[in-house]
Design a protein around this motif. Structure first.
Motif, PDB file in Angstrom:
ATOM      1  N   LYS A  12      81.175  22.894  40.454  1.00  0.00           N
ATOM      2  CA  LYS A  12      80.677  22.448  41.379  1.00  0.00           C
ATOM      3  C   LYS A  12      81.681  21.842  42.356  1.00  0.00           C
ATOM      4  CE  LYS A  12      77.123  21.226  44.126  1.00  0.00           C
ATOM      5  NZ  LYS A  12      76.504  21.993  44.939  1.00  0.00           N
ATOM      6  N   LEU A  13      82.535  21.101  42.251  1.00  0.00           N
ATOM      7  CA  LEU A  13      83.490  20.465  42.901  1.00  0.00           C
ATOM      8  C   LEU A  13      84.328  21.415  43.867  1.00  0.00           C
ATOM      9  CD1 LEU A  13      85.396  17.909  40.761  1.00  0.00           C
ATOM     10  CD2 LEU A  13      83.951  17.500  42.507  1.00  0.00           C
ATOM     11  N   PHE A  14      84.653  22.655  42.991  1.00  0.00           N
ATOM     12  CA  PHE A  14      85.300  23.686  44.065  1.00  0.00           C
ATOM     13  C   PHE A  14      84.369  24.472  44.846  1.00  0.00           C
ATOM     14  CE2 PHE A  14      88.558  22.533  41.278  1.00  0.00           C
ATOM     15  CZ  PHE A  14      89.789  22.381  42.185  1.00  0.00           C
ATOM     16  N   GLN A  15      83.240  24.335  44.730  1.00  0.00           N
ATOM     17  CA  GLN A  15      82.329  25.083  45.477  1.00  0.00           C
ATOM     18  C   GLN A  15      81.867  24.244  46.709  1.00  0.00           C
ATOM     19  OE1 GLN A  15      78.343  25.969  43.898  1.00  0.00           O
ATOM     20  NE2 GLN A  15      77.243  26.022  45.643  1.00  0.00           N
ATOM     21  N   THR A  16      81.984  22.968  46.429  1.00  0.00           N
ATOM     22  CA  THR A  16      81.737  22.094  47.590  1.00  0.00           C
ATOM     23  C   THR A  16      83.097  22.120  48.525  1.00  0.00           C
ATOM     24  OG1 THR A  16      80.505  20.572  46.120  1.00  0.00           O
ATOM     25  CG2 THR A  16      81.446  19.664  48.284  1.00  0.00           C
ATOM     26  N   VAL A  17      84.250  22.613  47.962  1.00  0.00           N
ATOM     27  CA  VAL A  17      85.503  22.555  48.763  1.00  0.00           C
ATOM     28  C   VAL A  17      85.406  23.582  49.881  1.00  0.00           C
ATOM     29  CG1 VAL A  17      87.785  23.394  48.662  1.00  0.00           C
ATOM     30  CG2 VAL A  17      87.217  21.889  46.879  1.00  0.00           C
ATOM     31  N   SER A  18      84.542  24.902  49.442  1.00  0.00           N
ATOM     32  CA  SER A  18      84.358  25.953  50.495  1.00  0.00           C
ATOM     33  C   SER A  18      83.313  25.439  51.500  1.00  0.00           C
ATOM     34  CB  SER A  18      83.777  27.239  49.746  1.00  0.00           C
ATOM     35  OG  SER A  18      84.996  27.642  48.704  1.00  0.00           O
ATOM     36  N   GLU A  19      82.583  24.364  51.187  1.00  0.00           N
ATOM     37  CA  GLU A  19      81.367  24.137  51.918  1.00  0.00           C
ATOM     38  C   GLU A  19      81.812  23.023  53.009  1.00  0.00           C
ATOM     39  OE1 GLU A  19      78.579  23.299  48.998  1.00  0.00           O
ATOM     40  OE2 GLU A  19      78.240  25.598  48.427  1.00  0.00           O
ATOM     41  N   ASN A  20      82.399  22.032  52.284  1.00  0.00           N
ATOM     42  CA  ASN A  20      82.529  20.571  53.067  1.00  0.00           C
ATOM     43  C   ASN A  20      83.839  19.954  52.441  1.00  0.00           C
ATOM     44  OD1 ASN A  20      82.817  17.910  54.004  1.00  0.00           O
ATOM     45  ND2 ASN A  20      80.509  18.122  54.845  1.00  0.00           N
ATOM     46  N   ARG A  21      85.191  19.946  53.019  1.00  0.00           N
ATOM     47  CA  ARG A  21      86.175  19.726  52.300  1.00  0.00           C
ATOM     48  C   ARG A  21      86.201  18.130  52.160  1.00  0.00           C
ATOM     49  NH1 ARG A  21      90.027  23.139  51.082  1.00  0.00           N
ATOM     50  NH2 ARG A  21      89.607  25.501  51.851  1.00  0.00           N
ATOM     51  N   GLY A  22      85.768  17.501  53.264  1.00  0.00           N
ATOM     52  CA  GLY A  22      85.748  15.923  53.185  1.00  0.00           C
ATOM     53  C   GLY A  22      84.880  15.454  52.126  1.00  0.00           C
ATOM     54  N   LYS A  23      83.761  16.094  51.986  1.00  0.00           N
ATOM     55  CA  LYS A  23      82.689  15.571  50.861  1.00  0.00           C
ATOM     56  C   LYS A  23      83.133  16.126  49.528  1.00  0.00           C
ATOM     57  CE  LYS A  23      78.107  16.674  49.456  1.00  0.00           C
ATOM     58  NZ  LYS A  23      76.686  17.483  49.377  1.00  0.00           N
ATOM     59  N   ALA A  24      84.101  17.194  49.539  1.00  0.00           N
ATOM     60  CA  ALA A  24      84.632  17.687  48.144  1.00  0.00           C
ATOM     61  C   ALA A  24      85.990  16.573  47.755  1.00  0.00           C
ATOM     62  CB  ALA A  24      85.300  18.972  48.292  1.00  0.00           C
ATOM     63  N   SER A  25      86.565  16.105  48.859  1.00  0.00           N
ATOM     64  CA  SER A  25      87.601  14.875  48.433  1.00  0.00           C
ATOM     65  C   SER A  25      87.130  13.853  47.924  1.00  0.00           C
ATOM     66  CB  SER A  25      88.566  14.675  49.679  1.00  0.00           C
ATOM     67  OG  SER A  25      89.298  13.759  49.620  1.00  0.00           O
ATOM     68  N   ALA A  26      86.029  13.491  48.399  1.00  0.00           N
ATOM     69  CA  ALA A  26      85.278  12.190  47.797  1.00  0.00           C
ATOM     70  C   ALA A  26      84.822  12.580  46.574  1.00  0.00           C
ATOM     71  CB  ALA A  26      84.204  11.883  48.889  1.00  0.00           C
ATOM     72  N   ALA A  27      84.354  13.644  46.179  1.00  0.00           N
ATOM     73  CA  ALA A  27      83.492  14.105  45.016  1.00  0.00           C
ATOM     74  C   ALA A  27      84.760  14.135  43.756  1.00  0.00           C
ATOM     75  CB  ALA A  27      82.917  15.331  45.089  1.00  0.00           C
ATOM     76  N   MET A  28      85.852  14.552  44.299  1.00  0.00           N
ATOM     77  CA  MET A  28      87.029  14.692  43.517  1.00  0.00           C
ATOM     78  C   MET A  28      87.539  13.138  43.182  1.00  0.00           C
ATOM     79  SD  MET A  28      89.233  17.686  44.403  1.00  0.00           S
ATOM     80  CE  MET A  28      88.924  19.547  44.501  1.00  0.00           C
ATOM     81  N   LEU A  29      87.558  12.415  43.918  1.00  0.00           N
ATOM     82  CA  LEU A  29      87.897  11.173  43.645  1.00  0.00           C
ATOM     83  C   LEU A  29      86.895  10.410  42.693  1.00  0.00           C
ATOM     84  CD1 LEU A  29      89.884   8.740  44.193  1.00  0.00           C
ATOM     85  CD2 LEU A  29      88.551   8.227  46.060  1.00  0.00           C
ATOM     86  N   ALA A  35      92.916  13.792  45.037  1.00  0.00           N
ATOM     87  CA  ALA A  35      91.779  14.134  45.664  1.00  0.00           C
ATOM     88  C   ALA A  35      91.780  14.633  47.140  1.00  0.00           C
ATOM     89  CB  ALA A  35      90.887  12.796  45.557  1.00  0.00           C
ATOM     90  N   SER A  36      93.102  13.981  47.717  1.00  0.00           N
ATOM     91  CA  SER A  36      93.202  14.546  49.043  1.00  0.00           C
ATOM     92  C   SER A  36      93.593  15.929  49.357  1.00  0.00           C
ATOM     93  CB  SER A  36      94.369  13.704  49.710  1.00  0.00           C
ATOM     94  OG  SER A  36      95.668  13.947  49.094  1.00  0.00           O
TER      95      SER A  36
END
Length: 516
Positions: A421-438, A491-492
């Motif tokens: 799910k994290l890497f799906q979010t990377v394709s969709e919204n990188r800012g949101k993915a960074s926060a989710a990874m953190l 996360a960045s």
């Protein structure tokens, strides 16, 4: 003979790898089991061209002469017949330094050389089943760079004139004088004599010194120093001579400018400040205290400092008893912060240059060289910030260190967030993915799962040399950052890592077809 069902399972990889969702299991790469395993340890040229030793020249020539559309298949056949990982890696590096000119900039087409170590690092860190994939990618990428070099004049490294080599006892001084005066011809013969007479450690220390002295080519000189040395550590120092000739030539690049030794030029300003500052450092500079407050203070300073200011601020911290690690943490955080402010080529190189300079800092043996690397790394952060201003808009955001309410919320939500799910979010919204990874990392989830997934996605999605350079740098550097800050740093990287919904690069399909 393979069982029909076994062949069917192998062929199912093509379909599953192209699916919209990502599955990061080892089964996807099962067809690679036909290749020999790679352990973690392990036409005529012009008469004027440099020639390599008999053990590697035929393989280099094969790479040079094979058309790009056949290089995967040709080398798959060689590997299946017994050619080793180290031999292929050596051929990659040597073909690059003989055929690709590091001018007018140490970048662009020359990434065929710069990326060899990044591919090697990705291979080393991958599961045993996957370790050939980055090498196949690098073989294909070399052919594209070779074609570009041919279009730009078809440069080839010439053989060195042995009669002009300084004697061994004068090699080091001759090399220093040539580098200080930016004399390409003198440096070329001096580095050959030095390579033949000095230890690898001494040679690296000298090259690290000169590789970090100027900001030209946005850090690629330091990157080349580190990557060349690291690759030679794997393939063997006996191949060093042409690589070091190429490296010295690259370090002396000052395209479009007067001779830096007789001119006062902007890219050299921080180096002058560094040389003035070094005598002020105490002998105990390595033994200070680790202080997270000092890290955050320097991080803030680097947001608005000039390159010379950054040198001065770093030196003051060292003199006041702050440990190098606390400064290094600020450098990593600064490079990570810039990724979110302007995801792109400049900020990517702030990360890859910091990776290279910190490798050199850990590897150089002279205290003075290590001090230079630390101060120059600090100076390069403002240089990168200045370069950002000439490109796209720079966002005002600062790096998320995991202490805010929003970060706490992300951490709370992370318990239901899978790596997929994290890497799906990377394709969709990188800012949101960074926060989710953190949040994922701060929740105590294993970072290795995220790191392994990121690396495999590079194999599947990576098209450019920077995909390998960036991912190999940041995934390695996660462990070089202090525990208090490493989650924020990793996360960045979501701002530039590939996502699972990105287009496949087709490499896995080509390799699969070549070996089945």
């Amino acid at each position: 003979m393979n069982h029909p069902q076994s062949n069917h399972r192998r062929r199912s990889f093509l379909k599953s790898a192209s699916a919209a969702s990502i599955t990061l299991s080892l089964a996807e790469f099962s067809f690679l089991g036909r290749l020999p395993s790679v352990s973690a340890a392990e036409s005529q040229l012009p008469t004027t061209a440099v020639q390599f030793s008999e053990d590697i020249e035929p393989l280099v020539r094969l790479l040079e002469d094979t058309p790009r559309q056949k290089v995967i298949e040709t080398f798959a056949e060689k590997i299946l017949s017994g050619t080793s990982y180290r031999q292929v890696l050596a051929a990659l590096l040597l073909a690059g330094v003989r055929n690709v000119q590091p001018r007018p900039s140490v970048g662009f087409k020359f990434h065929a050389v710069l990326v060899v170590n990044s591919a090697h690092l990705a291979s080393q860190s991958a599961p045993p089943s996957d370790r050939w994939l980055p090498i196949f990618w690098a073989l294909d990428y070399f052919k594209s760079s070779q074609a570009r070099d041919q279009q730009e004049g078809d440069w080839t490294m010439s053989a060195v004139d042995q009669s002009k080599l300084p004697p061994p006892h004068q090699a080091k001084q001759a090399f220093r004088e040539a580098m200080e005066s930016w004399d390409v011809e003198a440096a070329d013969v001096a580095i050959v004599s030095l390579c033949q007479s000095a230890s690898a450690t001494e040679v690296f220390d000298l090259l690290a010194h000169y590789g970090c002295r100027d900001y030209r080519s946005i850090g690629h000189k330091s990157i080349y120093v580190a990557n060349a040395y690291r690759t030679l550590q794997c393939i063997g120092w006996r191949y060093a001579e042409p690589v070091l000739r190429s490296l010295a030539y690259a370090i002396l690049n000052h395209h479009g400018e007067p001779n830096p030794s007789t001119s006062d030029l902007g890219p050299d300003a921080a180096w002058r400040m560094t040389q003035q500052t070094l005598p002020q450092l105490d002998k105990g500079w390595k033994f200070g205290r680790v202080d997270s407050g000092a890290t955050l203070s320097l991080l803030d300073t680097l947001r608005s400092a000039t390159p010379s200011d950054a040198v001065e601020a770093t030196a003051e911290m060292l003199s006041s008893g702050i440990a190098p690690q606390s400064i290094i943490d600020a450098l990593y955080l600064s490079s990570g912060e810039m990724l979110g402010q302007q995801p792109g080529i400049v900020t990517l190189h702030s990360a890859t240059t910091t990776n290279a300079m910190q490798y050199a800092f850990r590897t150089a043996y002279r205290d003075r060289t290590r001090q230079e690397l630390l101060l120059q790394n600090a100076a390069f952060i403002p240089y990168f910030r200045q370069s950002m201003q000439g490109r796209e808009k720079v966002a005002a955001q600062t790096i998320n260190l995991g202490s805010s309410e929003s970060s706490d919320q992300a951490s709370g939500d992370a318990t239901d967030t899978s790596v997929d799910k994290l890497f799906q979010t990377v394709s969709e919204n990188r800012g949101k993915a960074s926060a989710a990874m953190l949040g994922y990392l701060d929740s105590g989830a294993p970072p290795e799962a995220l790191i392994d997934a990121a690396r495999r996605l590079v194999f599947l999605k990576g098209n450019d040399s920077h995909d390998y350079k960036f991912s190999s740098a940041v995934l390695e550097d996660y462990y070089a950052v202090s525990p208090d800050f490493r989650n924020a740093f990793l996360a960045s990287s979501a701002y530039l890592l590939p996502g699972s919904q990105d287009k496949n690069n087709g490499l896995v399909d080509r390799v699969r077809e070549a070996i089945l």
